[in-house]
Design a protein around this motif. Structure first.
Motif, PDB file in Angstrom:
ATOM      1  N   LEU A 179       0.737  -1.385  -0.043  1.00 35.78           N
ATOM      2  CA  LEU A 179      -0.270   0.246  -0.003  1.00 35.78           C
ATOM      3  C   LEU A 179       0.816   1.184  -0.675  1.00 35.78           C
ATOM      4  O   LEU A 179       0.413   2.389  -0.478  1.00 35.78           O
ATOM      5  CB  LEU A 179      -1.099  -0.158   1.520  1.00 35.78           C
ATOM      6  N   ASN A 180       1.628   1.130   0.567  1.00 36.14           N
ATOM      7  CA  ASN A 180       2.793   2.564   0.981  1.00 36.14           C
ATOM      8  C   ASN A 180       3.469   2.153  -0.012  1.00 36.14           C
ATOM      9  O   ASN A 180       4.903   3.293   0.138  1.00 36.14           O
ATOM     10  CB  ASN A 180       3.019   3.036   2.188  1.00 36.14           C
ATOM     11  N   LEU A 181       4.320   1.858  -0.920  1.00 41.03           N
ATOM     12  CA  LEU A 181       4.855   1.603  -1.712  1.00 41.03           C
ATOM     13  C   LEU A 181       5.406   2.493  -2.272  1.00 41.03           C
ATOM     14  O   LEU A 181       4.287   2.393  -3.818  1.00 41.03           O
ATOM     15  CB  LEU A 181       5.178   0.235  -2.083  1.00 41.03           C
ATOM     16  N   VAL A 182       6.049   3.152  -2.973  1.00 37.89           N
ATOM     17  CA  VAL A 182       6.776   4.342  -3.827  1.00 37.89           C
ATOM     18  C   VAL A 182       7.161   3.653  -5.208  1.00 37.89           C
ATOM     19  O   VAL A 182       6.829   4.466  -6.172  1.00 37.89           O
ATOM     20  CB  VAL A 182       6.281   6.637  -2.994  1.00 37.89           C
ATOM     21  N   GLN A 183       8.551   3.405  -4.406  1.00 38.65           N
ATOM     22  CA  GLN A 183       9.839   3.336  -5.757  1.00 38.65           C
ATOM     23  C   GLN A 183       9.859   1.398  -5.922  1.00 38.65           C
ATOM     24  O   GLN A 183      10.017   1.207  -4.605  1.00 38.65           O
ATOM     25  CB  GLN A 183      11.065   4.426  -5.301  1.00 38.65           C
ATOM     26  N   MET A 184       9.872   0.854  -6.603  1.00 39.31           N
ATOM     27  CA  MET A 184      10.328  -0.588  -6.742  1.00 39.31           C
ATOM     28  C   MET A 184      11.332  -0.844  -7.657  1.00 39.31           C
ATOM     29  O   MET A 184      11.748  -0.053  -9.273  1.00 39.31           O
ATOM     30  CB  MET A 184       9.581  -1.284  -6.791  1.00 39.31           C
ATOM     31  N   GLU A 185      12.486  -1.879  -7.210  1.00 38.61           N
ATOM     32  CA  GLU A 185      13.715  -1.929  -8.252  1.00 38.61           C
ATOM     33  C   GLU A 185      13.126  -3.869  -8.588  1.00 38.61           C
ATOM     34  O   GLU A 185      13.524  -3.942  -7.618  1.00 38.61           O
ATOM     35  CB  GLU A 185      14.940  -1.017  -7.565  1.00 38.61           C
ATOM     36  N   LEU A 186      13.304  -3.747  -9.538  1.00 40.89           N
ATOM     37  CA  LEU A 186      13.539  -5.514  -9.895  1.00 40.89           C
ATOM     38  C   LEU A 186      14.415  -5.989 -10.770  1.00 40.89           C
ATOM     39  O   LEU A 186      14.739  -5.327 -11.640  1.00 40.89           O
ATOM     40  CB  LEU A 186      12.367  -5.465 -10.855  1.00 40.89           C
ATOM     41  N   HIS A 187      14.916  -6.588  -9.950  1.00 40.88           N
ATOM     42  CA  HIS A 187      16.096  -7.272 -10.724  1.00 40.88           C
ATOM     43  C   HIS A 187      15.704  -8.576 -11.349  1.00 40.88           C
ATOM     44  O   HIS A 187      16.075  -9.493  -9.892  1.00 40.88           O
ATOM     45  CB  HIS A 187      18.150  -7.076 -10.231  1.00 40.88           C
ATOM     46  N   VAL A 188      15.612  -9.487 -12.428  1.00 35.70           N
ATOM     47  CA  VAL A 188      14.752 -10.396 -12.458  1.00 35.70           C
ATOM     48  C   VAL A 188      15.487 -11.845 -13.124  1.00 35.70           C
ATOM     49  O   VAL A 188      16.152 -11.089 -14.051  1.00 35.70           O
ATOM     50  CB  VAL A 188      13.106 -10.049 -12.799  1.00 35.70           C
ATOM     51  N   GLY A 189      15.231 -12.794 -12.368  1.00 38.79           N
ATOM     52  CA  GLY A 189      16.313 -13.946 -13.098  1.00 38.79           C
ATOM     53  C   GLY A 189      15.830 -14.515 -14.885  1.00 38.79           C
ATOM     54  O   GLY A 189      14.121 -14.182 -14.444  1.00 38.79           O
ATOM     55  N   TYR A 190      15.932 -15.137 -15.417  1.00 42.13           N
ATOM     56  CA  TYR A 190      15.621 -15.376 -16.216  1.00 42.13           C
ATOM     57  C   TYR A 190      13.913 -16.410 -16.156  1.00 42.13           C
ATOM     58  O   TYR A 190      14.178 -16.995 -15.249  1.00 42.13           O
ATOM     59  CB  TYR A 190      16.586 -16.076 -17.255  1.00 42.13           C
ATOM     60  N   GLY A 191      12.933 -16.005 -16.882  1.00 46.56           N
ATOM     61  CA  GLY A 191      11.700 -16.580 -16.271  1.00 46.56           C
ATOM     62  C   GLY A 191      10.851 -15.979 -15.387  1.00 46.56           C
ATOM     63  O   GLY A 191       9.821 -16.654 -15.231  1.00 46.56           O
ATOM     64  N   GLY A 192      11.062 -15.002 -14.663  1.00 44.04           N
ATOM     65  CA  GLY A 192      10.782 -14.545 -13.551  1.00 44.04           C
ATOM     66  C   GLY A 192       9.841 -13.039 -14.036  1.00 44.04           C
ATOM     67  O   GLY A 192       9.158 -12.516 -12.580  1.00 44.04           O
ATOM     68  N   TRP A 193       9.828 -12.585 -15.232  1.00 43.96           N
ATOM     69  CA  TRP A 193       8.958 -11.574 -15.558  1.00 43.96           C
ATOM     70  C   TRP A 193       7.308 -11.758 -15.324  1.00 43.96           C
ATOM     71  O   TRP A 193       7.483 -10.239 -14.942  1.00 43.96           O
ATOM     72  CB  TRP A 193       9.754 -11.406 -16.900  1.00 43.96           C
ATOM     73  N   ASN A 194       6.502 -12.462 -15.563  1.00 44.59           N
ATOM     74  CA  ASN A 194       5.820 -12.928 -15.058  1.00 44.59           C
ATOM     75  C   ASN A 194       5.612 -11.635 -13.742  1.00 44.59           C
ATOM     76  O   ASN A 194       4.054 -11.263 -13.294  1.00 44.59           O
ATOM     77  CB  ASN A 194       5.113 -13.837 -14.867  1.00 44.59           C
ATOM     78  N   LEU A 195       6.289 -11.800 -12.975  1.00 46.87           N
ATOM     79  CA  LEU A 195       6.407 -10.941 -11.436  1.00 46.87           C
ATOM     80  C   LEU A 195       5.368  -9.465 -11.629  1.00 46.87           C
ATOM     81  O   LEU A 195       5.303  -9.412 -10.655  1.00 46.87           O
ATOM     82  CB  LEU A 195       7.154 -11.279 -10.706  1.00 46.87           C
ATOM     83  N   LEU A 196       6.123  -9.006 -12.203  1.00 49.23           N
ATOM     84  CA  LEU A 196       5.984  -7.874 -13.203  1.00 49.23           C
ATOM     85  C   LEU A 196       4.682  -7.112 -13.114  1.00 49.23           C
ATOM     86  O   LEU A 196       4.531  -6.531 -12.416  1.00 49.23           O
ATOM     87  CB  LEU A 196       6.599  -8.037 -13.771  1.00 49.23           C
ATOM     88  N   SER A 197       3.876  -7.868 -13.524  1.00 46.26           N
ATOM     89  CA  SER A 197       2.630  -7.487 -13.868  1.00 46.26           C
ATOM     90  C   SER A 197       1.969  -8.302 -12.442  1.00 46.26           C
ATOM     91  O   SER A 197       1.065  -7.089 -11.805  1.00 46.26           O
ATOM     92  CB  SER A 197       1.878  -9.292 -14.882  1.00 46.26           C
ATOM     93  N   LEU A 198       2.363  -8.785 -11.446  1.00 38.28           N
ATOM     94  CA  LEU A 198       1.933  -9.502 -10.488  1.00 38.28           C
ATOM     95  C   LEU A 198       1.494  -8.335  -9.042  1.00 38.28           C
ATOM     96  O   LEU A 198       1.175  -7.442  -8.821  1.00 38.28           O
ATOM     97  CB  LEU A 198       1.918 -10.659  -9.689  1.00 38.28           C
TER      98      LEU A 198
END
Length: 424
Positions: free
Chosen positions: A297-316
């Motif tokens: 709820l309070n998250l305003v900045q997010m940095e994702l360093h995603v491994g191969y095959g893990g990009w579906n997490l972005l949508s969630l």
């Protein structure tokens, strides 16, 4: 002259009486005061006066630690010290029995101490064992697993949890299992099944604890702390079925598989993961239903360093981050520059953050792959208050490919008229 002497004597006697007001307190209050001290410190009060000589023997809390400072006699072995205390302490009912020691001898006498505590209707048992590899882990006596009065049980380090077929802990509400060993997975399941009113569980585990699955199926559990040590690469399964769970604290440093059957009452979740992967999707889906708030709820900045095959997490993650303002995307080292196409599916509906708050997007290591283009196109089209998208291409791309990539990006429709596209 005589009158002045008598007055002085009277003043001194009054001063003595007033200076020892603690001794005039009833035993129940003195016992309460001494309960904040270790047993060694409580025993030391016996030298104050005859009134204090045996007061410590009625304190319903025993805090025994195997250190040189714990013993009244430096030449007294810890075993003898504990035996001495248990003989002299006359309390029929123990509120707390705390035992922290080094296991350097056969553990049979230690089990006798536990049986003594159970026979005195102990309410809280706190056991911490530090031993060496040459001595086996301490197995608890079976009598402990049917202690009718036990409310709090804390076990740490050199203890092996070997649970019998029958477990009945009808009053146990708090259970801490910290860096201990287990005979097998069944020992854990049997223990949880016998805790009928358990409300708080702390579980700190490591790769060498003899278990492959932590099945936390506890209908009364309200607070759960789970930590997995960053040692070993053995896969472990974490299953949680806790329909009234309110608070979850999870630190994942192992290759965990998640099976969250029921956490429908969850209100607060604090999760630390060392590597965000597809295996975390069941966890995030379950946490996204945390009531009454969204997960981030309070998250305003997010940095994702995603491994191969893990990009579906972005949508969630976009779906459960309602107030996100800054998004930074990058590949992990295990897939950067490999040119592999990853799987990515857009969200089922446009996330709230894209409609109302997301203003800055940074994409590092862009390689002109189909899934990357799809992500950027989706964000540019649906982000209504977006101010800038900053894309840094992979250094391996030739100049002609970079020019073609820029042309593609400039053709994408934008949901925000104020959005600027920056391409490096």
């Amino acid at each position: 002259m005589a009158n002045s002497v008598n007055q002085e004597i009277n003043v001194n006697s009054k001063h003595k009486k007033s200076s020892d007001r603690i001794s005039q307190l009833p035993d129940v209050l003195i016992h309460h005061i001494l309960s904040f001290l270790s047993t060694k410190e409580a025993m030391a009060t016996s030298i104050l006066s005859k009134r204090w000589l045996w007061v410590w023997t009625s304190v319903p809390i025993l805090d025994l630690q195997d250190t040189p400072f714990c013993r009244t006699d430096p030449n007294l072995h810890f075993r003898q010290f504990v035996d001495h205390v248990l003989i002299l302490n006359k309390t029929a009912s123990l509120d707390r029995f705390c035992l922290k020691f080094n296991l350097v001898d056969h553990p049979s006498y230690v089990k006798t101490w536990f049986r003594d505590a159970v026979s005195r209707d102990v309410k809280e048992l706190d056991i911490s064992v530090h031993g060496t590899e040459s001595f086996p882990f301490l197995k608890l006596p079976f009598a402990l697993f049917t202690a009718k009065t036990l409310h709090v049980l804390k076990l740490s380090h050199g203890v092996e949890l070997h649970v019998p077929g029958t477990v009945s802990l009808p009053c146990l509400k708090v259970l801490n299992l910290v860096w201990i060993k287990y005979t097998n997975d069944e020992s854990v399941s049997r223990l949880f099944a016998g805790c009928y009113v358990l409300q708080e569980l702390a579980l700190h585990k490591h790769a060498g604890d003899n278990t492959t699955c932590s099945n936390i199926s506890i209908p009364t559990l309200k607070t759960l702390f789970v930590r997995f040590a960053p040692t070993g690469r053995r896969r472990h399964k974490l299953k949680i079925n806790a329909p009234v769970l309110k608070q979850l604290n999870l630190e994942d440093n192992l290759t965990l598989e998640f099976d969250l059957e029921d956490v429908s009452s969850l209100v607060e979740a604090n999760v630390t993961v060392s590597w965000l992967e597809n295996r975390h999707i069941p966890l995030l889906k379950a946490l996204s239903n945390a009531k009454p708030y969204r997960l981030f709820l309070n998250l305003v900045q997010m940095e994702l360093h995603v491994g191969y095959g893990g990009w579906n997490l972005l949508s969630l993650l976009l779906e459960i981050s309602d107030h996100l303002e800054v998004l930074v995307l990058a590949k992990n080292d295990n897939c950067r520059g490999l040119g592999f196409e990853c799987s990515w599916k857009p969200p089922k509906y446009v996330p709230k953050c894209l409609l109302s708050s997301l203003s800055m997007v940074y994409f590092k290591g862009f390689e002109d792959l189909t899934y990357q283009l799809s992500m950027v196109k989706y964000i540019l089209k649906n982000a209504r208050v977006l101010k800038m998208v900053d894309i840094s291409s992979n250094g391996d791309l030739p100049l002609d490919s970079k020019i073609d990539l820029l042309k593609k990006l400039l053709m994408f429709p934008r949901g925000s008229k104020a959005c600027q596209l920056k391409f490096n």
